[in-house]
Design an enzyme around this catalytic site. Structure first.
Site, mmCIF file in Angstrom:
data_model
loop_
_atom_site.group_PDB
_atom_site.id
_atom_site.type_symbol
_atom_site.label_atom_id
_atom_site.label_comp_id
_atom_site.label_asym_id
_atom_site.label_seq_id
_atom_site.Cartn_x
_atom_site.Cartn_y
_atom_site.Cartn_z
ATOM 1 N N ASP A 1 0.853 -1.192 0.000
ATOM 2 C CA ASP A 1 0.000 0.000 0.000
ATOM 3 C C ASP A 1 0.889 1.242 0.000
ATOM 4 O O ASP A 1 1.927 1.301 0.643
ATOM 5 C CB ASP A 1 -0.894 -0.016 1.242
ATOM 6 C CG ASP A 1 -2.028 0.985 1.143
ATOM 7 O OD1 ASP A 1 -3.188 0.539 1.025
ATOM 8 O OD2 ASP A 1 -1.777 2.203 1.195
ATOM 9 N N ILE A 2 0.456 2.256 -0.758
ATOM 10 C CA ILE A 2 1.243 3.481 -0.891
ATOM 11 C C ILE A 2 1.237 4.289 0.405
ATOM 12 O O ILE A 2 2.121 5.127 0.631
ATOM 13 C CB ILE A 2 0.678 4.329 -2.069
ATOM 14 C CG1 ILE A 2 1.738 5.237 -2.646
ATOM 15 C CG2 ILE A 2 -0.558 5.107 -1.675
ATOM 16 C CD1 ILE A 2 1.352 5.862 -3.989
ATOM 17 N N HIS B 1 -10.401 -5.215 -3.435
ATOM 18 C CA HIS B 1 -9.077 -5.504 -2.875
ATOM 19 C C HIS B 1 -9.202 -5.894 -1.419
ATOM 20 O O HIS B 1 -10.132 -5.475 -0.731
ATOM 21 C CB HIS B 1 -8.130 -4.303 -3.018
ATOM 22 C CG HIS B 1 -8.674 -3.027 -2.458
ATOM 23 N ND1 HIS B 1 -9.577 -2.244 -3.137
ATOM 24 C CD2 HIS B 1 -8.453 -2.393 -1.289
ATOM 25 C CE1 HIS B 1 -9.876 -1.182 -2.428
ATOM 26 N NE2 HIS B 1 -9.226 -1.252 -1.275
ATOM 27 N N HIS C 1 -7.005 -5.812 2.119
ATOM 28 C CA HIS C 1 -5.830 -5.298 2.831
ATOM 29 C C HIS C 1 -5.282 -6.400 3.735
ATOM 30 O O HIS C 1 -6.056 -7.065 4.441
ATOM 31 C CB HIS C 1 -6.205 -4.123 3.745
ATOM 32 C CG HIS C 1 -6.752 -2.919 3.046
ATOM 33 N ND1 HIS C 1 -6.027 -1.762 2.908
ATOM 34 C CD2 HIS C 1 -7.960 -2.693 2.469
ATOM 35 C CE1 HIS C 1 -6.775 -0.858 2.273
ATOM 36 N NE2 HIS C 1 -7.946 -1.394 2.007
ATOM 37 N N ASN D 1 -12.883 -3.189 2.325
ATOM 38 C CA ASN D 1 -13.845 -2.097 2.468
ATOM 39 C C ASN D 1 -14.811 -2.128 1.291
ATOM 40 O O ASN D 1 -14.398 -2.265 0.140
ATOM 41 C CB ASN D 1 -13.108 -0.753 2.496
ATOM 42 C CG ASN D 1 -12.180 -0.646 3.693
ATOM 43 O OD1 ASN D 1 -12.520 -1.085 4.775
ATOM 44 N ND2 ASN D 1 -11.009 -0.070 3.482
ATOM 45 N N GLY E 1 -15.700 2.824 3.774
ATOM 46 C CA GLY E 1 -14.480 3.615 3.586
ATOM 47 C C GLY E 1 -13.711 3.259 2.331
ATOM 48 O O GLY E 1 -12.514 3.536 2.236
ATOM 49 N N GLN E 2 -14.401 2.653 1.360
ATOM 50 C CA GLN E 2 -13.705 2.284 0.119
ATOM 51 C C GLN E 2 -13.366 3.528 -0.688
ATOM 52 O O GLN E 2 -14.211 4.419 -0.867
ATOM 53 C CB GLN E 2 -14.575 1.340 -0.721
ATOM 54 C CG GLN E 2 -13.855 0.777 -1.940
ATOM 55 C CD GLN E 2 -14.693 -0.246 -2.697
ATOM 56 O OE1 GLN E 2 -15.875 -0.430 -2.407
ATOM 57 N NE2 GLN E 2 -14.071 -0.894 -3.669
#
Ligand code: DGP
Length: 126
Positions: A33-34, A104, A106, A91, A97-98
């Site tokens: 994740d960035i 995807h 997490h 999400n 909170g998507q």
């Protein structure tokens, strides 16, 4: 919601944007994740046009559903998270909170997760 073929993860899948790859097979791609919220924070995305778990669960072929979840497990093993454990989160929609509308999962690891499972882990949260 209609799948947007120009969302960020679609562009990563097509190789148009870079990522720090952790794992890849015919069903899924996993990358860091960035904006990591834990010492290890990796995203696993299916190689298909699914907005979220709602249409992934409803529309993806059986082999894709199985292959994707095996890839989530393989990614966690690749990260050597199995012995101490980790958390997986997906999400869906505004209340979930998507932000990126390509399904995807997490994977969070590398520290003890909060027991407040209704919240995403935040930096410095115990
Ligand atoms: P979500 O709220 O579940 O839709 O989370 C989307 C995640 O995607 C968020 O943790 C940040 C991450 N993210 C957004 N843009 C990029 C990107 O360009 N590269 C990577 N590696 N991660 C991204």
């Amino acid at each position: 919601m209609i799948y947007d073929r120009n969302n960020i993860f679609a562009r990563i899948l097509r190789g148009e944007l870079p990522c720090k790859k952790v794992y890849e097979d015919e069903f899924a791609l996993a990358f860091h994740d960035i904006n990591p919220l834990a010492p290890v924070h990796v995203l696993v995305i299916p190689k298909g046009d699914y907005v979220s778990n709602v249409d992934f669960a409803a529309s993806a072929p059986d082999a894709m559903v199985v292959g994707f979840w095996r890839a989530v497990g393989a990614t966690a093993r690749e990260l050597e998270l199995d012995p101490l454990g980790y958390r997986i989160v997906a999400n869906h929609g505004p209340n979930g909170g998507q932000i990126v509308f390509h399904f995807h999962v997490h994977i969070f690891g590398g520290r003890q997760m909060s027991h407040r499972m209704g919240n995403m882990p935040r930096p410095n949260e115990s």
